[in-house]
Design an enzyme around this catalytic site. Structure first.
Site, short mmCIF file in Angstrom:
data_model
loop_
_atom_site.label_atom_id
_atom_site.label_comp_id
_atom_site.label_asym_id
_atom_site.label_seq_id
_atom_site.Cartn_x
_atom_site.Cartn_y
_atom_site.Cartn_z
N HIS A 13 23.51 33.64 -27.07
CA HIS A 13 23.35 33.11 -28.43
C HIS A 13 24.65 33.10 -29.23
O HIS A 13 24.77 32.38 -30.21
CB HIS A 13 22.22 33.83 -29.19
CG HIS A 13 22.62 35.15 -29.76
ND1 HIS A 13 22.66 36.29 -29.01
CD2 HIS A 13 23.01 35.52 -30.99
CE1 HIS A 13 23.05 37.31 -29.76
NE2 HIS A 13 23.27 36.87 -30.98
N ASP A 58 25.11 44.79 -22.18
CA ASP A 58 24.46 44.16 -23.33
C ASP A 58 25.41 43.24 -24.11
O ASP A 58 24.99 42.20 -24.59
CB ASP A 58 23.94 45.28 -24.27
CG ASP A 58 23.03 44.74 -25.35
OD1 ASP A 58 22.16 43.92 -25.03
OD2 ASP A 58 23.20 45.13 -26.53
N LYS A 72 27.34 50.12 -31.20
CA LYS A 72 26.27 50.19 -32.19
C LYS A 72 26.59 51.32 -33.14
O LYS A 72 27.35 52.23 -32.82
CB LYS A 72 24.94 50.44 -31.49
CG LYS A 72 24.55 49.28 -30.59
CD LYS A 72 23.06 49.06 -30.55
CE LYS A 72 22.68 47.89 -29.67
NZ LYS A 72 22.60 46.62 -30.42
N GLU A 90 28.44 46.68 -34.66
CA GLU A 90 27.12 46.58 -35.30
C GLU A 90 26.83 47.85 -36.09
O GLU A 90 27.25 48.94 -35.69
CB GLU A 90 26.04 46.44 -34.23
CG GLU A 90 26.18 45.21 -33.38
CD GLU A 90 24.98 45.05 -32.49
OE1 GLU A 90 23.99 44.46 -32.93
OE2 GLU A 90 25.01 45.57 -31.36
N LYS A 124 26.79 30.22 -32.37
CA LYS A 124 27.31 30.56 -33.71
C LYS A 124 28.40 29.55 -34.07
O LYS A 124 29.28 29.26 -33.27
CB LYS A 124 27.88 31.98 -33.73
CG LYS A 124 26.81 33.07 -33.59
CD LYS A 124 27.42 34.45 -33.68
CE LYS A 124 26.44 35.53 -33.23
NZ LYS A 124 25.54 35.99 -34.26
N ARG A 169 -0.10 37.36 -24.06
CA ARG A 169 -1.10 38.08 -23.26
C ARG A 169 -2.35 38.46 -24.04
O ARG A 169 -3.26 39.04 -23.49
CB ARG A 169 -0.46 39.32 -22.65
CG ARG A 169 0.08 38.99 -21.27
CD ARG A 169 0.47 40.19 -20.53
NE ARG A 169 1.53 40.90 -21.24
CZ ARG A 169 2.21 41.91 -20.74
NH1 ARG A 169 1.91 42.35 -19.56
NH2 ARG A 169 3.16 42.49 -21.42
N LYS A 227 19.18 36.04 -22.02
CA LYS A 227 19.92 37.11 -21.37
C LYS A 227 19.05 38.36 -21.35
O LYS A 227 18.13 38.42 -22.16
CB LYS A 227 21.24 37.37 -22.09
CG LYS A 227 21.09 38.06 -23.45
CD LYS A 227 22.41 38.49 -23.99
CE LYS A 227 22.71 39.92 -23.71
NZ LYS A 227 22.15 40.87 -24.65
N HIS A 272 28.61 38.17 -24.53
CA HIS A 272 29.23 37.73 -25.79
C HIS A 272 30.75 37.95 -25.82
O HIS A 272 31.50 37.05 -26.18
CB HIS A 272 28.61 38.48 -26.97
CG HIS A 272 27.10 38.47 -26.96
ND1 HIS A 272 26.38 37.40 -26.51
CD2 HIS A 272 26.19 39.39 -27.37
CE1 HIS A 272 25.08 37.67 -26.63
NE2 HIS A 272 24.93 38.87 -27.13
#
Ligand code: BG6
Length: 541
Positions: free
Chosen positions: A222, A279, A384, A260, A226, A78, A192, A284
Protein backbone atom coordinates in the site's frame (compact mmCIF):
# COMPACT_ATOMS: atom_id res chain seq x y z
CA UNK A 1 9.46 30.40 -3.24
CA UNK A 2 9.83 33.28 -0.90
CA UNK A 3 13.03 34.01 0.94
CA UNK A 4 13.23 32.75 4.50
CA UNK A 5 12.64 35.43 7.05
CA UNK A 6 12.94 35.32 10.81
CA UNK A 7 13.82 32.19 12.76
CA UNK A 8 15.94 29.19 11.82
CA UNK A 9 15.18 26.81 10.28
CA UNK A 10 12.74 28.78 8.14
CA UNK A 11 10.17 27.36 5.76
CA UNK A 12 9.65 28.92 2.34
CA UNK A 13 6.57 28.24 0.23
CA UNK A 14 5.60 26.80 -3.08
CA UNK A 15 2.42 27.63 -4.95
CA UNK A 16 1.35 25.24 -7.61
CA UNK A 17 -1.05 25.16 -10.49
CA UNK A 18 -2.72 21.77 -10.28
CA UNK A 19 -2.46 19.84 -13.51
CA UNK A 20 -3.77 16.39 -14.34
CA UNK A 21 -1.37 14.42 -16.50
CA UNK A 22 0.83 11.37 -16.74
CA UNK A 23 0.03 7.68 -16.84
CA UNK A 24 1.40 6.70 -13.45
CA UNK A 25 -1.47 5.38 -11.36
CA UNK A 26 -4.82 7.10 -11.46
CA UNK A 27 -5.20 10.79 -10.86
CA UNK A 28 -8.18 11.80 -8.73
CA UNK A 29 -10.48 13.84 -10.88
CA UNK A 30 -9.99 11.54 -13.84
CA UNK A 31 -13.21 10.69 -15.67
CA UNK A 32 -15.39 7.90 -14.32
CA UNK A 33 -15.39 6.04 -17.64
CA UNK A 34 -11.81 5.02 -16.85
CA UNK A 35 -13.10 2.34 -14.49
CA UNK A 36 -14.50 -0.70 -16.25
CA UNK A 37 -17.84 -2.13 -15.15
CA UNK A 38 -16.81 -4.68 -12.56
CA UNK A 39 -17.56 -6.47 -9.31
CA UNK A 40 -15.18 -6.59 -6.39
CA UNK A 41 -15.39 -9.80 -4.38
CA UNK A 42 -13.81 -9.35 -0.95
CA UNK A 43 -12.68 -12.35 1.07
CA UNK A 44 -12.51 -11.17 4.66
CA UNK A 45 -15.79 -9.24 4.71
CA UNK A 46 -15.77 -8.57 8.42
CA UNK A 47 -12.03 -8.12 8.84
CA UNK A 48 -10.17 -5.03 9.89
CA UNK A 49 -8.74 -4.17 6.49
CA UNK A 50 -12.16 -4.25 4.86
CA UNK A 51 -13.65 -1.93 7.45
CA UNK A 52 -10.69 0.39 7.94
CA UNK A 53 -9.29 0.71 4.43
CA UNK A 54 -11.26 -0.96 1.65
CA UNK A 55 -14.73 0.44 2.27
CA UNK A 56 -13.49 3.95 3.11
CA UNK A 57 -11.61 3.86 -0.22
CA UNK A 58 -14.71 2.62 -2.08
CA UNK A 59 -16.80 5.29 -0.38
CA UNK A 60 -14.34 7.94 -1.54
CA UNK A 61 -14.37 6.61 -5.08
CA UNK A 62 -18.17 6.68 -5.01
CA UNK A 63 -18.11 10.25 -3.69
CA UNK A 64 -15.87 11.27 -6.58
CA UNK A 65 -18.03 9.40 -9.11
CA UNK A 66 -15.07 7.28 -10.12
CA UNK A 67 -16.91 3.97 -9.94
CA UNK A 68 -18.75 2.61 -12.92
CA UNK A 69 -22.53 2.95 -12.40
CA UNK A 70 -22.92 -0.83 -12.31
CA UNK A 71 -19.97 -1.39 -9.98
CA UNK A 72 -20.81 -3.81 -7.16
CA UNK A 73 -19.17 -5.35 -4.10
CA UNK A 74 -19.78 -8.88 -2.95
CA UNK A 75 -18.31 -9.33 0.51
CA UNK A 76 -17.65 -12.92 1.55
CA UNK A 77 -17.50 -13.61 5.28
CA UNK A 78 -17.86 -16.47 7.68
CA UNK A 79 -20.90 -15.17 9.53
CA UNK A 80 -23.86 -17.11 8.10
CA UNK A 81 -26.47 -15.01 9.91
CA UNK A 82 -25.33 -11.82 8.21
CA UNK A 83 -27.61 -10.55 5.43
CA UNK A 84 -27.09 -7.86 2.78
CA UNK A 85 -28.96 -5.41 5.02
CA UNK A 86 -27.17 -6.22 8.26
CA UNK A 87 -23.82 -6.11 6.48
CA UNK A 88 -24.63 -2.70 5.01
CA UNK A 89 -25.48 -1.46 8.51
CA UNK A 90 -22.19 -2.79 9.84
CA UNK A 91 -20.22 -1.04 7.09
CA UNK A 92 -22.16 2.18 7.45
CA UNK A 93 -21.27 2.31 11.15
CA UNK A 94 -17.60 1.69 10.30
CA UNK A 95 -17.61 4.50 7.73
CA UNK A 96 -19.22 6.95 10.13
CA UNK A 97 -16.43 6.19 12.63
CA UNK A 98 -13.63 6.08 10.09
CA UNK A 99 -10.81 8.64 10.23
CA UNK A 100 -10.44 8.21 6.48
CA UNK A 101 -13.93 9.50 5.74
CA UNK A 102 -13.77 13.18 6.57
CA UNK A 103 -17.42 14.13 5.91
CA UNK A 104 -19.79 11.20 5.82
CA UNK A 105 -22.56 11.87 3.31
CA UNK A 106 -25.53 9.53 3.45
CA UNK A 107 -26.38 10.12 -0.20
CA UNK A 108 -22.98 8.79 -1.28
CA UNK A 109 -23.32 5.84 1.07
CA UNK A 110 -26.81 4.99 -0.22
CA UNK A 111 -25.43 4.75 -3.75
CA UNK A 112 -22.67 2.42 -2.61
CA UNK A 113 -24.90 0.48 -0.19
CA UNK A 114 -27.35 -0.33 -2.97
CA UNK A 115 -24.47 -2.04 -4.79
CA UNK A 116 -23.05 -3.84 -1.71
CA UNK A 117 -23.93 -7.49 -1.09
CA UNK A 118 -22.95 -10.20 1.33
CA UNK A 119 -22.34 -13.93 0.96
CA UNK A 120 -21.85 -16.06 4.07
CA UNK A 121 -19.48 -18.96 3.58
CA UNK A 122 -16.19 -20.51 4.52
CA UNK A 123 -13.62 -19.68 1.85
CA UNK A 124 -11.87 -22.99 2.64
CA UNK A 125 -14.94 -24.88 1.48
CA UNK A 126 -15.79 -25.44 -2.19
CA UNK A 127 -19.53 -24.86 -1.64
CA UNK A 128 -18.85 -21.20 -0.81
CA UNK A 129 -17.78 -20.71 -4.42
CA UNK A 130 -21.10 -22.03 -5.75
CA UNK A 131 -22.84 -19.47 -3.59
CA UNK A 132 -20.49 -16.74 -4.84
CA UNK A 133 -21.31 -17.70 -8.42
CA UNK A 134 -25.05 -17.57 -7.76
CA UNK A 135 -24.82 -14.20 -6.09
CA UNK A 136 -22.63 -12.81 -8.86
CA UNK A 137 -25.20 -13.93 -11.43
CA UNK A 138 -27.92 -11.97 -9.57
CA UNK A 139 -25.75 -8.90 -9.04
CA UNK A 140 -24.50 -8.73 -12.61
CA UNK A 141 -27.78 -9.52 -14.38
CA UNK A 142 -27.98 -6.10 -16.04
CA UNK A 143 -24.50 -6.37 -17.57
CA UNK A 144 -23.56 -7.82 -20.95
CA UNK A 145 -21.47 -11.03 -20.59
CA UNK A 146 -18.29 -9.24 -21.72
CA UNK A 147 -18.87 -6.69 -18.95
CA UNK A 148 -18.87 -9.21 -16.13
CA UNK A 149 -15.40 -8.24 -15.03
CA UNK A 150 -14.42 -9.27 -11.51
CA UNK A 151 -11.62 -8.87 -9.08
CA UNK A 152 -11.16 -11.02 -6.03
CA UNK A 153 -9.55 -9.25 -3.10
CA UNK A 154 -7.83 -11.49 -0.54
CA UNK A 155 -8.17 -9.44 2.65
CA UNK A 156 -7.50 -12.56 4.70
CA UNK A 157 -4.57 -14.05 6.65
CA UNK A 158 -1.87 -15.50 4.38
CA UNK A 159 -2.56 -19.00 5.71
CA UNK A 160 -5.69 -19.12 3.51
CA UNK A 161 -4.27 -17.50 0.35
CA UNK A 162 -3.33 -20.82 -1.15
CA UNK A 163 -6.71 -22.46 -0.58
CA UNK A 164 -8.60 -19.48 -1.96
CA UNK A 165 -6.56 -19.15 -5.13
CA UNK A 166 -6.96 -22.87 -5.82
CA UNK A 167 -10.73 -22.63 -5.36
CA UNK A 168 -10.92 -19.52 -7.54
CA UNK A 169 -9.22 -21.38 -10.31
CA UNK A 170 -11.03 -24.74 -9.90
CA UNK A 171 -14.45 -23.12 -9.67
CA UNK A 172 -13.80 -21.30 -12.95
CA UNK A 173 -14.30 -17.93 -11.27
CA UNK A 174 -10.79 -16.88 -12.32
CA UNK A 175 -9.86 -18.63 -15.56
CA UNK A 176 -6.32 -18.20 -16.80
CA UNK A 177 -6.23 -15.44 -19.41
CA UNK A 178 -3.23 -15.56 -21.66
CA UNK A 179 -4.25 -12.30 -23.28
CA UNK A 180 -4.35 -9.19 -21.16
CA UNK A 181 -7.13 -7.75 -23.30
CA UNK A 182 -9.50 -10.67 -22.90
CA UNK A 183 -13.01 -9.69 -21.72
CA UNK A 184 -14.56 -10.13 -19.26
CA UNK A 185 -11.40 -9.91 -17.16
CA UNK A 186 -10.78 -11.71 -13.86
CA UNK A 187 -8.09 -10.43 -11.47
CA UNK A 188 -6.80 -11.46 -8.06
CA UNK A 189 -5.55 -8.94 -5.53
CA UNK A 190 -3.24 -10.32 -2.85
CA UNK A 191 -2.49 -8.39 0.32
CA UNK A 192 0.88 -8.54 1.99
CA UNK A 193 2.63 -10.45 3.44
CA UNK A 194 3.37 -12.27 0.20
CA UNK A 195 5.17 -15.26 1.71
CA UNK A 196 7.02 -15.53 4.98
CA UNK A 197 10.46 -16.09 3.45
CA UNK A 198 12.09 -16.34 0.04
CA UNK A 199 11.16 -20.01 -0.17
CA UNK A 200 7.49 -19.54 0.73
CA UNK A 201 7.20 -16.49 -1.55
CA UNK A 202 8.61 -18.59 -4.41
CA UNK A 203 6.14 -21.38 -3.67
CA UNK A 204 3.24 -18.96 -3.58
CA UNK A 205 4.37 -17.32 -6.83
CA UNK A 206 4.75 -20.73 -8.45
CA UNK A 207 1.25 -21.72 -7.39
CA UNK A 208 -0.38 -18.44 -8.39
CA UNK A 209 1.39 -18.38 -11.74
CA UNK A 210 0.44 -21.99 -12.44
CA UNK A 211 -3.20 -20.92 -12.15
CA UNK A 212 -3.25 -17.36 -13.50
CA UNK A 213 -1.19 -15.14 -15.77
CA UNK A 214 1.07 -12.54 -14.15
CA UNK A 215 -1.11 -9.74 -15.53
CA UNK A 216 -4.06 -11.10 -13.50
CA UNK A 217 -2.22 -10.90 -10.17
CA UNK A 218 -2.08 -7.62 -8.24
CA UNK A 219 0.30 -7.90 -5.26
CA UNK A 220 -0.35 -4.97 -2.97
CA UNK A 221 2.19 -2.84 -1.18
CA UNK A 222 0.00 0.00 0.00
CA UNK A 223 3.00 2.36 0.30
CA UNK A 224 3.08 2.49 -3.49
CA UNK A 225 -0.40 3.97 -3.47
CA UNK A 226 0.70 6.91 -1.36
CA UNK A 227 0.82 10.12 -3.33
CA UNK A 228 4.27 11.04 -2.07
CA UNK A 229 5.75 7.67 -2.89
CA UNK A 230 4.53 7.98 -6.47
CA UNK A 231 5.97 11.47 -6.48
CA UNK A 232 9.51 10.19 -5.92
CA UNK A 233 9.76 9.24 -9.58
CA UNK A 234 8.09 12.40 -10.80
CA UNK A 235 10.40 14.50 -8.65
CA UNK A 236 13.48 12.66 -9.86
CA UNK A 237 12.65 12.37 -13.53
CA UNK A 238 10.42 15.35 -14.32
CA UNK A 239 13.05 17.82 -13.10
CA UNK A 240 16.47 18.20 -14.59
CA UNK A 241 18.36 19.84 -11.72
CA UNK A 242 18.43 16.95 -9.26
CA UNK A 243 19.30 13.96 -11.41
CA UNK A 244 22.87 15.11 -12.19
CA UNK A 245 23.49 15.19 -8.43
CA UNK A 246 21.76 11.88 -7.72
CA UNK A 247 24.82 9.69 -7.36
CA UNK A 248 27.88 8.82 -5.30
CA UNK A 249 29.78 11.92 -6.38
CA UNK A 250 27.31 14.21 -4.59
CA UNK A 251 25.35 12.13 -2.11
CA UNK A 252 26.94 11.08 1.14
CA UNK A 253 24.14 8.82 2.35
CA UNK A 254 20.39 8.21 2.33
CA UNK A 255 18.20 7.67 5.40
CA UNK A 256 14.84 5.99 4.93
CA UNK A 257 12.60 6.03 7.98
CA UNK A 258 9.16 4.60 8.66
CA UNK A 259 8.40 5.40 12.27
CA UNK A 260 5.11 4.67 13.97
CA UNK A 261 3.62 5.79 17.25
CA UNK A 262 1.27 2.84 17.42
CA UNK A 263 2.27 -0.45 19.02
CA UNK A 264 1.21 -3.84 17.71
CA UNK A 265 -2.38 -3.21 18.83
CA UNK A 266 -4.52 -6.31 18.38
CA UNK A 267 -2.08 -7.93 15.92
CA UNK A 268 0.26 -9.55 18.46
CA UNK A 269 -0.22 -13.02 16.98
CA UNK A 270 0.68 -11.97 13.46
CA UNK A 271 3.47 -9.68 14.62
CA UNK A 272 5.17 -12.32 16.75
CA UNK A 273 5.70 -14.33 13.57
CA UNK A 274 6.52 -11.40 11.33
CA UNK A 275 8.55 -8.83 13.28
CA UNK A 276 9.49 -5.47 11.88
CA UNK A 277 11.80 -6.74 9.15
CA UNK A 278 9.14 -8.84 7.43
CA UNK A 279 6.40 -6.37 8.25
CA UNK A 280 8.05 -3.17 7.02
CA UNK A 281 11.49 -3.73 5.46
CA UNK A 282 10.70 -6.51 3.01
CA UNK A 283 8.05 -4.38 1.35
CA UNK A 284 7.59 -0.70 2.20
CA UNK A 285 11.18 0.29 3.02
CA UNK A 286 12.74 -1.63 0.15
CA UNK A 287 10.19 -0.09 -2.21
CA UNK A 288 11.20 3.38 -1.04
CA UNK A 289 14.84 2.41 -1.52
CA UNK A 290 14.16 1.05 -5.00
CA UNK A 291 12.35 4.21 -6.13
CA UNK A 292 15.14 6.39 -4.73
CA UNK A 293 17.94 4.32 -6.21
CA UNK A 294 16.61 3.07 -9.56
CA UNK A 295 17.69 4.23 -13.00
CA UNK A 296 15.23 6.20 -15.14
CA UNK A 297 12.91 3.78 -16.94
CA UNK A 298 12.50 4.25 -20.70
CA UNK A 299 8.79 4.90 -20.15
CA UNK A 300 6.28 4.87 -17.32
CA UNK A 301 4.69 1.59 -18.31
CA UNK A 302 4.26 -0.92 -15.51
CA UNK A 303 6.93 -3.28 -16.77
CA UNK A 304 9.48 -0.58 -17.57
CA UNK A 305 9.20 0.82 -14.02
CA UNK A 306 9.23 -2.61 -12.42
CA UNK A 307 12.23 -3.74 -14.48
CA UNK A 308 14.26 -0.85 -13.08
CA UNK A 309 13.12 -1.50 -9.53
CA UNK A 310 14.10 -5.16 -9.84
CA UNK A 311 17.52 -4.17 -11.19
CA UNK A 312 18.30 -1.99 -8.23
CA UNK A 313 17.00 -4.57 -5.74
CA UNK A 314 19.27 -7.13 -7.38
CA UNK A 315 22.22 -4.77 -6.95
CA UNK A 316 21.84 -4.56 -3.17
CA UNK A 317 24.77 -6.22 -1.45
CA UNK A 318 23.56 -9.18 0.59
CA UNK A 319 24.11 -9.16 4.29
CA UNK A 320 26.05 -12.15 5.60
CA UNK A 321 26.60 -13.68 9.05
CA UNK A 322 29.94 -11.84 9.06
CA UNK A 323 28.50 -8.41 8.19
CA UNK A 324 25.16 -8.50 10.02
CA UNK A 325 26.48 -7.72 13.52
CA UNK A 326 27.98 -4.45 12.30
CA UNK A 327 25.28 -3.65 9.72
CA UNK A 328 21.97 -4.13 11.51
CA UNK A 329 20.43 -3.71 14.94
CA UNK A 330 17.17 -4.90 16.41
CA UNK A 331 15.23 -3.97 19.53
CA UNK A 332 11.87 -4.15 21.24
CA UNK A 333 9.85 -1.39 22.80
CA UNK A 334 9.80 -1.19 26.56
CA UNK A 335 7.12 0.70 28.50
CA UNK A 336 7.20 4.44 27.93
CA UNK A 337 5.06 7.44 27.11
CA UNK A 338 3.31 8.33 23.87
CA UNK A 339 1.59 11.71 23.61
CA UNK A 340 1.80 12.11 27.37
CA UNK A 341 0.14 8.74 28.07
CA UNK A 342 1.93 5.75 29.59
CA UNK A 343 1.99 2.73 27.31
CA UNK A 344 2.95 -0.85 27.90
CA UNK A 345 6.06 -2.63 26.59
CA UNK A 346 5.93 -5.12 23.70
CA UNK A 347 6.21 -8.21 25.88
CA UNK A 348 3.10 -7.16 27.78
CA UNK A 349 0.97 -6.75 24.67
CA UNK A 350 -1.83 -9.29 24.06
CA UNK A 351 -0.72 -12.48 22.29
CA UNK A 352 2.98 -11.69 22.74
CA UNK A 353 5.28 -14.15 24.52
CA UNK A 354 6.85 -12.91 27.75
CA UNK A 355 10.27 -14.03 26.47
CA UNK A 356 9.67 -12.87 22.90
CA UNK A 357 12.71 -11.86 20.84
CA UNK A 358 10.66 -10.52 17.92
CA UNK A 359 12.06 -7.12 16.95
CA UNK A 360 9.69 -4.17 16.85
CA UNK A 361 12.51 -1.89 15.70
CA UNK A 362 15.33 -2.47 13.27
CA UNK A 363 17.93 -0.32 11.58
CA UNK A 364 20.25 -1.54 8.86
CA UNK A 365 22.89 -0.27 6.47
CA UNK A 366 22.65 -1.41 2.88
CA UNK A 367 24.88 -0.78 -0.12
CA UNK A 368 23.85 -0.79 -3.75
CA UNK A 369 26.68 -2.25 -5.78
CA UNK A 370 26.47 -0.35 -9.06
CA UNK A 371 28.16 2.60 -10.71
CA UNK A 372 25.72 5.18 -9.42
CA UNK A 373 25.71 4.19 -5.75
CA UNK A 374 28.96 2.39 -4.99
CA UNK A 375 29.98 3.21 -1.40
CA UNK A 376 26.86 5.26 -0.54
CA UNK A 377 25.18 3.82 2.57
CA UNK A 378 21.40 3.55 2.54
CA UNK A 379 20.28 3.47 6.18
CA UNK A 380 16.84 1.98 6.70
CA UNK A 381 15.00 2.05 10.01
CA UNK A 382 11.51 1.33 11.16
CA UNK A 383 9.88 0.79 14.48
CA UNK A 384 6.66 0.79 16.41
CA UNK A 385 6.12 3.03 19.43
CA UNK A 386 8.64 5.62 18.31
CA UNK A 387 8.57 9.32 19.09
CA UNK A 388 6.46 10.34 16.13
CA UNK A 389 4.56 8.88 13.18
CA UNK A 390 6.72 9.82 10.24
CA UNK A 391 7.88 8.21 7.02
CA UNK A 392 10.48 9.96 4.92
CA UNK A 393 13.40 9.60 2.56
CA UNK A 394 16.27 11.93 3.45
CA UNK A 395 19.04 12.34 0.92
CA UNK A 396 22.10 13.89 2.46
CA UNK A 397 24.62 15.53 0.16
CA UNK A 398 28.35 15.75 0.79
CA UNK A 399 29.68 18.54 2.95
CA UNK A 400 31.51 21.25 1.02
CA UNK A 401 35.09 20.15 0.30
CA UNK A 402 36.65 23.12 2.09
CA UNK A 403 35.06 24.89 5.06
CA UNK A 404 35.67 28.61 5.25
CA UNK A 405 32.72 29.12 7.60
CA UNK A 406 31.70 27.43 10.82
CA UNK A 407 33.33 24.59 12.64
CA UNK A 408 36.80 26.07 12.87
CA UNK A 409 36.22 28.30 15.91
CA UNK A 410 34.23 25.80 17.94
CA UNK A 411 30.85 27.01 16.62
CA UNK A 412 28.34 24.57 15.11
CA UNK A 413 29.72 22.81 12.03
CA UNK A 414 27.88 23.46 8.80
CA UNK A 415 24.96 21.16 8.07
CA UNK A 416 25.33 19.32 4.76
CA UNK A 417 22.44 19.95 2.35
CA UNK A 418 19.62 17.50 2.89
CA UNK A 419 16.71 16.85 0.61
CA UNK A 420 13.79 15.30 2.45
CA UNK A 421 10.87 13.66 0.71
CA UNK A 422 8.17 13.45 3.37
CA UNK A 423 5.95 10.46 2.71
CA UNK A 424 3.72 11.23 5.69
CA UNK A 425 2.52 13.26 7.49
CA UNK A 426 2.74 16.82 6.14
CA UNK A 427 3.45 15.33 2.72
CA UNK A 428 5.97 17.33 0.75
CA UNK A 429 9.61 17.98 0.04
CA UNK A 430 12.16 20.20 1.72
CA UNK A 431 15.69 21.16 0.89
CA UNK A 432 17.97 22.52 3.55
CA UNK A 433 20.88 24.80 2.85
CA UNK A 434 23.10 27.22 4.68
CA UNK A 435 22.66 30.99 4.54
CA UNK A 436 24.39 33.94 6.10
CA UNK A 437 22.57 35.23 9.16
CA UNK A 438 21.80 38.87 8.41
CA UNK A 439 23.03 41.80 10.43
CA UNK A 440 26.48 40.89 11.58
CA UNK A 441 28.52 43.91 10.62
CA UNK A 442 31.79 42.05 10.69
CA UNK A 443 34.00 41.77 7.65
CA UNK A 444 33.42 38.51 5.76
CA UNK A 445 37.02 37.56 6.27
CA UNK A 446 36.76 37.57 10.08
CA UNK A 447 33.51 35.95 11.14
CA UNK A 448 30.30 35.25 9.38
CA UNK A 449 27.38 33.65 11.10
CA UNK A 450 25.79 30.88 9.07
CA UNK A 451 22.53 29.06 9.74
CA UNK A 452 20.57 26.26 8.04
CA UNK A 453 17.24 27.17 6.44
CA UNK A 454 14.71 25.17 4.48
CA UNK A 455 12.84 25.56 1.22
CA UNK A 456 9.67 23.69 1.81
CA UNK A 457 6.93 22.40 -0.44
CA UNK A 458 3.83 20.87 1.12
CA UNK A 459 1.12 19.16 -0.86
CA UNK A 460 -1.58 20.68 1.32
CA UNK A 461 -0.39 24.23 0.73
CA UNK A 462 0.22 23.81 -2.97
CA UNK A 463 -2.79 21.72 -3.96
CA UNK A 464 -5.16 21.78 -0.99
CA UNK A 465 -6.17 18.53 0.65
CA UNK A 466 -6.32 16.54 -2.57
CA UNK A 467 -4.02 13.60 -1.81
CA UNK A 468 -5.95 10.40 -2.49
CA UNK A 469 -5.57 7.75 0.23
CA UNK A 470 -3.42 4.85 -0.93
CA UNK A 471 -6.20 2.28 -1.19
CA UNK A 472 -8.35 4.57 -3.28
CA UNK A 473 -5.60 4.86 -5.88
CA UNK A 474 -4.83 1.15 -5.78
CA UNK A 475 -8.43 -0.04 -6.10
CA UNK A 476 -9.02 2.21 -9.04
CA UNK A 477 -5.83 0.93 -10.65
CA UNK A 478 -7.09 -2.65 -10.35
CA UNK A 479 -10.34 -1.60 -12.02
CA UNK A 480 -8.54 -0.04 -14.97
CA UNK A 481 -5.81 -2.68 -15.23
CA UNK A 482 -2.90 -0.42 -14.32
CA UNK A 483 -0.15 -2.49 -12.67
CA UNK A 484 2.68 -0.01 -12.09
CA UNK A 485 1.89 0.33 -8.40
CA UNK A 486 1.73 -3.43 -7.78
CA UNK A 487 4.60 -5.81 -7.22
CA UNK A 488 5.63 -8.26 -9.89
CA UNK A 489 6.63 -11.79 -8.86
CA UNK A 490 10.35 -11.24 -9.49
CA UNK A 491 10.28 -8.03 -7.47
CA UNK A 492 8.80 -9.77 -4.44
CA UNK A 493 11.44 -12.49 -4.67
CA UNK A 494 14.28 -9.99 -5.14
CA UNK A 495 13.15 -8.23 -1.94
CA UNK A 496 13.00 -11.51 0.00
CA UNK A 497 16.53 -12.35 -1.15
CA UNK A 498 17.73 -9.21 0.61
CA UNK A 499 15.71 -9.76 3.76
CA UNK A 500 16.00 -13.51 4.22
CA UNK A 501 19.65 -13.58 5.37
CA UNK A 502 18.89 -11.00 8.05
CA UNK A 503 15.75 -12.60 9.47
CA UNK A 504 17.31 -16.08 9.33
CA UNK A 505 20.47 -14.95 11.09
CA UNK A 506 18.53 -13.15 13.80
CA UNK A 507 16.15 -16.03 14.33
CA UNK A 508 19.04 -18.47 14.58
CA UNK A 509 20.94 -16.17 16.95
CA UNK A 510 18.45 -14.82 19.47
CA UNK A 511 20.13 -12.20 21.65
CA UNK A 512 20.97 -13.09 25.24
CA UNK A 513 19.48 -9.73 26.21
CA UNK A 514 17.08 -8.22 23.72
CA UNK A 515 17.97 -4.52 23.32
CA UNK A 516 15.04 -2.27 24.19
CA UNK A 517 14.00 1.32 23.71
CA UNK A 518 11.51 3.29 25.71
CA UNK A 519 8.19 3.72 23.93
CA UNK A 520 8.10 7.30 22.66
CA UNK A 521 11.87 7.49 22.07
CA UNK A 522 13.72 7.31 18.75
CA UNK A 523 14.93 3.74 19.17
CA UNK A 524 17.82 2.02 20.94
CA UNK A 525 21.29 3.42 21.49
CA UNK A 526 22.62 0.60 19.27
CA UNK A 527 20.95 2.25 16.26
CA UNK A 528 22.79 5.50 16.98
CA UNK A 529 26.06 3.61 17.26
CA UNK A 530 25.45 1.86 13.93
CA UNK A 531 25.26 5.10 12.01
CA UNK A 532 27.77 6.97 14.18
CA UNK A 533 30.37 4.39 13.15
CA UNK A 534 30.22 6.03 9.69
CA UNK A 535 30.35 9.56 11.10
CA UNK A 536 26.62 10.13 10.46
CA UNK A 537 23.64 10.81 12.70
CA UNK A 538 19.98 9.84 12.47
CA UNK A 539 17.56 12.63 11.76
CA UNK A 540 14.84 13.26 14.31
CA UNK A 541 12.13 14.42 11.96
C1 BG6 B 1 1.46 -2.30 7.31
C2 BG6 B 1 2.07 -3.00 8.46
O1 BG6 B 1 1.87 -2.88 6.10
O2 BG6 B 1 1.86 -0.94 7.32
C3 BG6 B 1 1.67 -2.34 9.78
O3 BG6 B 1 1.64 -4.35 8.48
C4 BG6 B 1 2.00 -0.87 9.73
O4 BG6 B 1 2.31 -2.95 10.88
C5 BG6 B 1 1.45 -0.23 8.47
O5 BG6 B 1 1.41 -0.27 10.88
C6 BG6 B 1 1.94 1.19 8.32
O6 BG6 B 1 1.26 1.80 7.26
P1 BG6 B 1 1.02 3.37 7.25
O7 BG6 B 1 0.31 3.60 5.97
O8 BG6 B 1 0.22 3.70 8.48
O9 BG6 B 1 2.40 3.98 7.30
Amino acid sequence: MTAPTTTHPVAGHVRATPKVSGQYGVVPGAPAEQADPCTMVIFGATGDLTKRKLFPALYQLAAEHLLHPTFAVLAVGREPAETDDSYRERIRAALVDSDEVKHFDDEVWQRLAARTFYAGGDANDGSAYDLIKRRLAEIEHQREPHECNRFFYLAVPPSVFETIVRHLSESGLVPRHADQHERPWARVVVEKPFGHSLETAKELNALVLSLFAEHQVYRIDHYLGKETVQNVLVFRFANSIFEPLWNRAHISHVQITAAEEVGVEARGKYYEEAGVVRDMFQNHLLQLLALTGMEPPPSMTADAVRDEKVKVLKSIRWLTPETIPSSAVRAQYAPGTIKGKPVTGYRDEPDVAKESTTPTFAAARFYIDNWRWQGVPFYLRSGKRLGKRVSEIAVQFHAPPHLMFGGADGSEPLQPNTLVMRVQPNEGISLSFEVKVPGAAVAMTQHVEVAPVEMDFTYAEAFGETAAPAYETLLLDVMIGEMTLFLRSDEVEAAWKIIDPLVCFWEQHPPAHMPTYAAGSWGPAEADQLIAADGAKWREP
